[in-house]
Structures are given as structure tokens and as C-alpha cells.
Motif scaffolding. Structure first.
Motif, PDB file in Angstrom:
ATOM      1  N   ALA A  24      -1.450 -13.094  35.142  1.00 16.91           N
ATOM      2  CA  ALA A  24      -2.492 -14.073  34.850  1.00 16.91           C
ATOM      3  C   ALA A  24      -3.341 -14.335  36.079  1.00 16.91           C
ATOM      4  CB  ALA A  24      -1.872 -15.377  34.370  1.00 16.91           C
ATOM      5  N   SER A  25      -4.631 -14.479  35.838  1.00 13.84           N
ATOM      6  CA  SER A  25      -5.546 -14.917  36.892  1.00 13.84           C
ATOM      7  C   SER A  25      -6.263 -16.161  36.403  1.00 13.84           C
ATOM      8  CB  SER A  25      -6.538 -13.816  37.240  1.00 13.84           C
ATOM      9  OG  SER A  25      -7.327 -13.482  36.110  1.00 13.84           O
ATOM     10  N   GLY A  26      -6.661 -17.012  37.356  1.00 14.90           N
ATOM     11  CA  GLY A  26      -7.303 -18.257  36.975  1.00 14.90           C
ATOM     12  C   GLY A  26      -6.348 -19.420  37.112  1.00 14.90           C
ATOM     13  N   SER A  27      -6.763 -20.555  36.630  1.00 12.22           N
ATOM     14  CA  SER A  27      -5.990 -21.775  36.781  1.00 12.22           C
ATOM     15  C   SER A  27      -4.983 -21.925  35.654  1.00 12.22           C
ATOM     16  CB  SER A  27      -6.924 -22.979  36.798  1.00 12.22           C
ATOM     17  OG  SER A  27      -6.192 -24.172  36.886  1.00 12.22           O
ATOM     18  N   ILE A  28      -3.722 -21.859  35.982  1.00 15.54           N
ATOM     19  CA  ILE A  28      -2.683 -21.964  34.944  1.00 15.54           C
ATOM     20  C   ILE A  28      -1.823 -23.202  35.162  1.00 15.54           C
ATOM     21  CG2 ILE A  28      -2.638 -19.459  34.571  1.00 15.54           C
ATOM     22  CD1 ILE A  28       0.064 -19.459  36.049  1.00 15.54           C
ATOM     23  N   PHE A  29      -2.383 -24.220  35.799  1.00 17.72           N
ATOM     24  CA  PHE A  29      -1.576 -25.391  36.135  1.00 17.72           C
ATOM     25  C   PHE A  29      -1.054 -26.095  34.889  1.00 17.72           C
ATOM     26  CE2 PHE A  29      -4.288 -28.941  34.963  1.00 17.72           C
ATOM     27  CZ  PHE A  29      -5.541 -28.356  34.857  1.00 17.72           C
ATOM     28  N   SER A  30      -1.772 -25.956  33.766  1.00  9.58           N
ATOM     29  CA  SER A  30      -1.338 -26.645  32.540  1.00  9.58           C
ATOM     30  C   SER A  30      -0.348 -25.832  31.712  1.00  9.58           C
ATOM     31  CB  SER A  30      -2.558 -26.974  31.672  1.00  9.58           C
ATOM     32  OG  SER A  30      -3.191 -25.781  31.251  1.00  9.58           O
ATOM     33  N   ILE A  31      -0.086 -24.600  32.133  1.00 14.98           N
ATOM     34  CA  ILE A  31       0.766 -23.712  31.360  1.00 14.98           C
ATOM     35  C   ILE A  31       2.237 -24.028  31.624  1.00 14.98           C
ATOM     36  CG2 ILE A  31       1.413 -21.306  30.951  1.00 14.98           C
ATOM     37  CD1 ILE A  31      -1.430 -22.094  30.025  1.00 14.98           C
ATOM     38  N   ASN A  32       3.036 -24.166  30.564  1.00 14.94           N
ATOM     39  CA  ASN A  32       4.467 -24.350  30.765  1.00 14.94           C
ATOM     40  C   ASN A  32       5.311 -23.322  30.016  1.00 14.94           C
ATOM     41  OD1 ASN A  32       3.970 -25.727  28.145  1.00 14.94           O
ATOM     42  ND2 ASN A  32       6.155 -26.221  28.306  1.00 14.94           N
ATOM     43  N   ALA A  33       4.639 -22.410  29.331  1.00 13.43           N
ATOM     44  CA  ALA A  33       5.391 -21.434  28.557  1.00 13.43           C
ATOM     45  C   ALA A  33       4.687 -20.082  28.578  1.00 13.43           C
ATOM     46  CB  ALA A  33       5.552 -21.899  27.111  1.00 13.43           C
ATOM     47  N   MET A  34       5.482 -19.039  28.551  1.00  9.77           N
ATOM     48  CA  MET A  34       4.973 -17.669  28.491  1.00  9.77           C
ATOM     49  C   MET A  34       5.784 -16.940  27.438  1.00  9.77           C
ATOM     50  SD  MET A  34       4.973 -16.913  32.572  1.00  9.77           S
ATOM     51  CE  MET A  34       4.185 -18.022  33.723  1.00  9.77           C
ATOM     52  N   GLY A  35       5.106 -16.071  26.723  1.00  8.39           N
ATOM     53  CA  GLY A  35       5.823 -15.375  25.668  1.00  8.39           C
ATOM     54  C   GLY A  35       5.293 -13.981  25.431  1.00  8.39           C
ATOM     55  N   TRP A  36       6.102 -13.209  24.742  1.00  7.72           N
ATOM     56  CA  TRP A  36       5.716 -11.880  24.274  1.00  7.72           C
ATOM     57  C   TRP A  36       5.809 -11.868  22.750  1.00  7.72           C
ATOM     58  CZ3 TRP A  36       3.579  -8.108  27.132  1.00  7.72           C
ATOM     59  CH2 TRP A  36       3.725  -8.169  28.521  1.00  7.72           C
ATOM     60  N   TYR A  37       4.781 -11.353  22.126  1.00 14.10           N
ATOM     61  CA  TYR A  37       4.712 -11.206  20.681  1.00 14.10           C
ATOM     62  C   TYR A  37       4.438  -9.737  20.377  1.00 14.10           C
ATOM     63  CZ  TYR A  37       4.206 -16.303  20.478  1.00 14.10           C
ATOM     64  OH  TYR A  37       4.412 -17.662  20.594  1.00 14.10           O
ATOM     65  N   ARG A  38       4.670  -9.370  19.129  1.00 13.43           N
ATOM     66  CA  ARG A  38       4.339  -7.999  18.731  1.00 13.43           C
ATOM     67  C   ARG A  38       3.828  -7.981  17.294  1.00 13.43           C
ATOM     68  NH1 ARG A  38      10.446  -5.327  18.619  1.00 13.43           N
ATOM     69  NH2 ARG A  38      11.197  -6.389  16.714  1.00 13.43           N
ATOM     70  N   GLN A  39       3.029  -6.964  17.035  1.00  9.31           N
ATOM     71  CA  GLN A  39       2.494  -6.791  15.692  1.00  9.31           C
ATOM     72  C   GLN A  39       2.535  -5.322  15.329  1.00  9.31           C
ATOM     73  OE1 GLN A  39      -1.422  -8.460  15.045  1.00  9.31           O
ATOM     74  NE2 GLN A  39      -1.077  -8.551  12.842  1.00  9.31           N
ATOM     75  N   ALA A  40       3.314  -5.013  14.319  1.00 15.99           N
ATOM     76  CA  ALA A  40       3.398  -3.656  13.804  1.00 15.99           C
ATOM     77  C   ALA A  40       2.357  -3.482  12.699  1.00 15.99           C
ATOM     78  CB  ALA A  40       4.794  -3.384  13.271  1.00 15.99           C
ATOM     79  N   PRO A  41       1.955  -2.254  12.412  1.00 16.02           N
ATOM     80  CA  PRO A  41       0.955  -2.020  11.362  1.00 16.02           C
ATOM     81  C   PRO A  41       1.384  -2.622  10.029  1.00 16.02           C
ATOM     82  CG  PRO A  41       1.288  -0.038  12.640  1.00 16.02           C
ATOM     83  CD  PRO A  41       2.338  -1.009  13.090  1.00 16.02           C
ATOM     84  N   GLY A  42       0.484  -3.382   9.429  1.00 12.55           N
ATOM     85  CA  GLY A  42       0.761  -3.969   8.133  1.00 12.55           C
ATOM     86  C   GLY A  42       1.656  -5.182   8.160  1.00 12.55           C
ATOM     87  N   LYS A  43       2.018  -5.638   9.350  1.00 13.10           N
ATOM     88  CA  LYS A  43       2.912  -6.788   9.467  1.00 13.10           C
ATOM     89  C   LYS A  43       2.251  -7.907  10.265  1.00 13.10           C
ATOM     90  CE  LYS A  43       7.278  -4.279   9.086  1.00 13.10           C
ATOM     91  NZ  LYS A  43       8.648  -4.083   9.674  1.00 13.10           N
ATOM     92  N   GLN A  44       2.810  -9.100  10.119  1.00 18.00           N
ATOM     93  CA  GLN A  44       2.291 -10.233  10.869  1.00 18.00           C
ATOM     94  C   GLN A  44       2.787 -10.194  12.312  1.00 18.00           C
ATOM     95  OE1 GLN A  44       3.421 -13.795   8.666  1.00 18.00           O
ATOM     96  NE2 GLN A  44       1.475 -13.756   7.566  1.00 18.00           N
ATOM     97  N   ARG A  45       2.025 -10.826  13.178  1.00 15.26           N
ATOM     98  CA  ARG A  45       2.447 -10.942  14.566  1.00 15.26           C
ATOM     99  C   ARG A  45       3.692 -11.832  14.622  1.00 15.26           C
ATOM    100  NH1 ARG A  45      -2.031 -12.078  19.115  1.00 15.26           N
ATOM    101  NH2 ARG A  45      -2.930 -10.377  17.891  1.00 15.26           N
TER     102      ARG A  45
END
Length: 118
Positions: A24-45
Motif C-alpha cells: 500500500a502507498s498513501g495514508s493508511i492511518f485509518s486502516i485496521n484490517a487487511m484481507g485477501w479475497y478471490r473470485q473464480a469464473p462464474g462465482k462470487q468474490r
């Protein structure tokens, strides 16, 4: 404004490993969580894993014991170590930096393709 840059996706055989990074670049002072998501073809994230500022982690049942999320606060970077990959892990993976308290603080990466061949 926060920008997220992902790297580390690619093609791997079943049983192999990959490590995704999201910086990440920029101001992230308000961020308290980080995550990874995935989306396969034809499926929801879907959520793969997340980590809070206190260090607590959460994993989807499908990846428990195989994937590990971690963070480097000094580098504003979150990682996803993926081991014992399966063809069903094939998807576009997105990182997300967000706040549980400030809904406007919600940023997504551009996505990186992970393909697992059988």
C-alpha cells in the motif's frame, strides 16, 4: 488516497506454492484490517483470509491449514502464503485494506491471477 499493488500470482501445478504480496502507498492511518479475497469464473468474490491490526486472523474453511496471511507494518504490505495448492484455488485474488470503523476507508487491489493446473 490509498493505492494497492499486488504481485506474486502465476501458474503452478497442484501441490505447489505461491506467495502473494500487496503493498500500500498513501495514508493508511485509518486502516485496521487487511484481507485477501478471490473470485473464480462464474462465482462470487469470497473472503480467503484477513488479519486485524492486533494480529488476529481469520480463514475460509477451504484454505485453513494451507494458506497463511501475514503483514509487515513497516512496509505497509500484506502477504498470502499459499501451500498445497489445488485446482479449485484457481481464481483472481484481490487484496483489500479497510477499516471496521470508517466505511469510506475501503481500498482494493487490481487483482492477480492464480492458476493451479492438475
Amino acid at each position: 488516497q490509498v493505492q494497492l499493488v499486488e504481485s506474486g500470482g502465476g501458474l503452478v501445478q497442484a501441490g505447489g506454492s505461491l506467495r502473494l504480496s500487496c503493498a500500500a502507498s498513501g495514508s493508511i492511518f485509518s486502516i485496521n484490517a487487511m484481507g485477501w479475497y478471490r473470485q473464480a469464473p462464474g462465482k462470487q468474490r469470497e473472503l480467503v483470509a484477513d488479519i486485524r491490526s492486533g494480529g488476529s486472523t481469520n480463514y475460509a474453511d477451504s484454505v485453513k491449514g494451507r494458506f497463511t496471511i501475514s503483514r509487515d507494518n513497516a512496509k505497509n504490505t500484506v502477504y498470502l502464503q499459499m501451500n498445497s495448492l489445488k485446482p479449485e484455488d484457481t481464481a483472481v485474488y484481490y487484496c483489500r485494506f479497510y477499516s471496521d470503523y470508517f466505511k469510506s476507508s475501503d481500498y482494493w487491489g487490481q487483482g492477480t491471477q492464480v492458476t493451479v493446473s492438475s
